[in-house]
Write an enzyme that holds these catalytic residues in place. Sequence first.
Site, PDB file in Angstrom:
ATOM      1  N   HIS A 102       0.826  -1.218   0.000  1.00  0.00           N
ATOM      2  CA  HIS A 102       0.000   0.000   0.000  1.00  0.00           C
ATOM      3  C   HIS A 102       0.858   1.265   0.000  1.00  0.00           C
ATOM      4  CE1 HIS A 102      -2.732  -3.141   1.009  1.00  0.00           C
ATOM      5  NE2 HIS A 102      -2.233  -3.274   2.214  1.00  0.00           N
ATOM      6  N   CYS A 103       2.081   1.151  -0.507  1.00  0.00           N
ATOM      7  CA  CYS A 103       3.042   2.253  -0.506  1.00  0.00           C
ATOM      8  C   CYS A 103       3.421   2.689   0.907  1.00  0.00           C
ATOM      9  CB  CYS A 103       2.541   3.456  -1.312  1.00  0.00           C
ATOM     10  SG  CYS A 103       2.298   3.103  -3.063  1.00  0.00           S
ATOM     11  N   ALA A 104       3.091   1.857   1.903  1.00  0.00           N
ATOM     12  CA  ALA A 104       3.527   2.085   3.283  1.00  0.00           C
ATOM     13  C   ALA A 104       4.635   1.081   3.580  1.00  0.00           C
ATOM     14  CB  ALA A 104       2.357   1.918   4.243  1.00  0.00           C
TER      15      ALA A 104
END
Length: 480
Positions: free
Chosen positions: A403-405
């Site tokens: 999640h781009c985290a």
Amino acid sequence: MGNLASRELQLIRSQFAFPLRERTVTNNAASTQPPLAVFELLRDLSETYENVHRGQSDASIRTTEMFEASFDTIAAWINAPSRRTLSMHRSTTEAINAAMYSLMADFRDGDNVVTTLMEHNSNYVPWHALCREILPRFGRRVECRLARFDHETGELDLEHLASLVDARTKLVCCTGGSNFLGTKPPLDSVRAIADAGGYAQPDGRRGALLLVDAAQRFASSRVDVQAMDADFAAFSFHKLLAPFGVGVLYAKETLRESLPPFLYGGDMIAEGRVFPDRVEYNELPWKHSAGTPNILGVIASAQTLRLIVDMVGADAERAWFRTDDPLSSAAVDTAMGIVAEHAASLTQQALEELSAIDGLNVYGVPRGRERTPLVAFNVDGHSPFDIARALNAQGVESRAGCHCATLAHHDLGIDPPASCRVSFTLYNTPEDVDRVVDAVRQAVDAPERFAVAPTLEGASQAVDEIAGRVELRSSSTLLR
């Protein structure tokens, strides 16, 4: 207030195309579905399709009026003092990069930037690149520091953040709402920590600048940039029912006036003021608007905000959609209050029901506490990508990946760095949550039902997934 009444929800859902395909859309933290009325607006705008600030025709004048009025609508929605504080970009990512490039020349040797381990990559990688790749080429040493978060609660470690901020901290960057942990950091405390550092800014003020990545916060609650006292705030409209392609960077007017533009040319130049020895810039906000902008996207995005007020019945006295009238702050407060409470109710329902599944581990903010309207989880012994594929096979659209985290996944020791995530917005129903939970149970109890026959292509993809380099998005049906 809790959930919207069933009849109200059905009226809201009738204004979207996706229910006709019997889609259960729970990938809203990535992108939401636009209402049909917005697509109709875009079609109607074709009748006077023309550029802005570049013509004397009736069509150009009218399009310019609508475009400029959109800035006023957006400013009112986030309680910005005026349109002069805004610039439009393609995404939150580009908006944050615009802030980075505008600030770049102001960094001095020995400065530092402080951000957090819970950030979206878009609010870490630009600062990493600035400190590790760009400024070293100019002989300047600037450090990027990362504040921790509590692994059990997902809360930002404010004490650690404060220990990282000192007299050479030029900028503090913080998420307004995590798209993985669900955390909504206390921005008033972050602001106080930024101020306490005492950095001597070029304009004479003391304290670090504060940049807030407001993408998830904008989608699920009222954003008031003056109340949060952010120097910069970035967000995108596709998180809140508008089409793709428009992000916003808010910046305090003093910064808008003093900082150089991110891009040069076109509309950011004062009319007729280019000479061999100098170039004079346009007035705000156009000084930060190089080239031809996404005119229709900006108009549609601003009108989507007005449509939300109408859809939830936030102002019984009038309709706001397709008008340019000054937007009432009370109407915005009411509308986003309804959106926030409804999404929060669905999220708590999902947390409670998913937590009852054996082996399922939810990340971040625990049940009963305020969080962004999403649930990221893993199930012991099951790949999150397999879970997402199994959900998709049952008509439930989720998302598996980091999640781009990525920093937070690594910090939690998740290997590969991936989880499955479901997320909710205005048009979701309690029945959607039930479908999600039932689909997860089916995926866990009978994974063989959803297994995909191995192929060479599939094997290659699996290797990429294990390495954490691929984020698999569940399929969606295009409007036809």
